[in-house]
Motif scaffolding. Sequence first.
Motif, mmCIF file in Angstrom:
data_model
loop_
_atom_site.group_PDB
_atom_site.id
_atom_site.type_symbol
_atom_site.label_atom_id
_atom_site.label_comp_id
_atom_site.label_asym_id
_atom_site.label_seq_id
_atom_site.Cartn_x
_atom_site.Cartn_y
_atom_site.Cartn_z
ATOM 1 N N GLY A 28 -24.475 -16.911 43.726
ATOM 2 C CA GLY A 28 -25.129 -16.207 42.686
ATOM 3 C C GLY A 28 -24.845 -14.799 42.958
ATOM 4 N N LEU A 29 -24.523 -14.166 44.109
ATOM 5 C CA LEU A 29 -24.285 -12.923 44.258
ATOM 6 C C LEU A 29 -22.769 -12.582 43.306
ATOM 7 C CD1 LEU A 29 -24.364 -10.289 45.483
ATOM 8 C CD2 LEU A 29 -22.855 -10.817 47.215
ATOM 9 N N ALA A 30 -21.903 -13.702 43.428
ATOM 10 C CA ALA A 30 -20.572 -13.542 42.692
ATOM 11 C C ALA A 30 -20.810 -13.470 41.228
ATOM 12 C CB ALA A 30 -19.639 -14.767 43.162
ATOM 13 N N ILE A 31 -21.710 -14.432 40.829
ATOM 14 C CA ILE A 31 -22.284 -14.934 39.300
ATOM 15 C C ILE A 31 -22.585 -13.388 38.641
ATOM 16 C CG2 ILE A 31 -23.813 -15.875 37.645
ATOM 17 C CD1 ILE A 31 -23.239 -18.390 39.317
ATOM 18 N N VAL A 32 -23.756 -12.756 39.411
ATOM 19 C CA VAL A 32 -24.280 -11.643 38.904
ATOM 20 C C VAL A 32 -23.288 -10.561 38.888
ATOM 21 C CG1 VAL A 32 -25.981 -9.879 39.320
ATOM 22 C CG2 VAL A 32 -26.531 -12.089 39.728
#
Length: 385
Positions: A28-32
Amino acid sequence: MLLKTFGWSFAVTAGGLALAGVLWGWKGLAIVGILSILEISLSFDNAVINAGILRKMNAFWQKIFLTVGILIAVFGMRLVFPVVIVAITAKLGPLEAVDLAINDKEKYEHLVTAAHPSIASFGGMFLLMIFLDFVFEDRDIKWLAWLEKPLSKLGKLDTFSIAVALGVLLITATTVATDVAHGGGDKSSTVLLAGVAGLLTYLIVGGISGYFEDKLEEDEDDDEADAADEGGAEEKAAAAKNGGGKPTVVGLAGKAAFFMFLYLEVIDASFSFDGVIGAFAVTNDIFEMALGLGIGAMYIRSLTVFLVRRGTLDDYVYLEHGAHYAIGALALILLATIKYEINEVITGSVGVLLIAASYWSSVVRNRREAEAEGSGKQTEVSSGV
């Protein structure tokens, strides 16, 4: 100044990435993070356009743009807008649409994507009108003179930009909209209706803001003339004290700024369409999407204020030209995506390259003027002046 302008953006980035890591882990961190970069790359030209408008507004409305405006941009356009589109196109209630977005992400993505023809047509026509009104206007400073001089002559014809825009819309509806990639089938009538709505929105909001801006300039000229006449200034002060006379410049500035603010928000909405649709290539989670695109939108707003406060558009005079050409390219790309798949990297790169070219042209122009000024001073010294 950098920290003062971008401080909130840095804070939101840190908080947003931390929240993404807690809620969705490293993925999720990478996607954001990816979505934030995507939004910034797609909307850099938006910041330049916004700065050209925002510099006409006072400090109060600049703060409104950074506070109320960012709430509209993040929660309105990046979170609420896609849900509203699903509710309208699928004929669902608001709560049903929200439930669908949370619990059936694949169907939600499909419905938002199916609505792309109308979204692209509305946003494309609005942005196209911004571009056309810019290139058809006779300006003292021209970047691509070989193109802008003949276009400015054509612009002397009343409503010429509207005729061109309607021609582009008609061609789009009868070609690319007859067999669309999103939703399938013939979407000609949908594209026509949405395109006309985008055109009308531009004419109404832009027309009202332009009217109040012109009225404000006229009153400022009148005030300067009255100030030169002491007797006129005294009469005006007495009339204001008694509640008579014409409306004050402050009141007119408020009205003008309000409609300019609405105009800015519609521009931002038109720019955000491709970002929202493109985000589905990365994730179909509405909360990840809103967080990532929201962080990017925050930077675009901070960059807008930075450009205004530094006077960048005055120093690099071709930047506005490059941004408007980027808008024209984005408008055509949006209309083309009604049928064809165009990678967001291409969309973002076109805008960045055009702005970079206009920036470099501005630098070269500034150097030439500085050299010419230096040569003039040397001539004066050598001649004994």
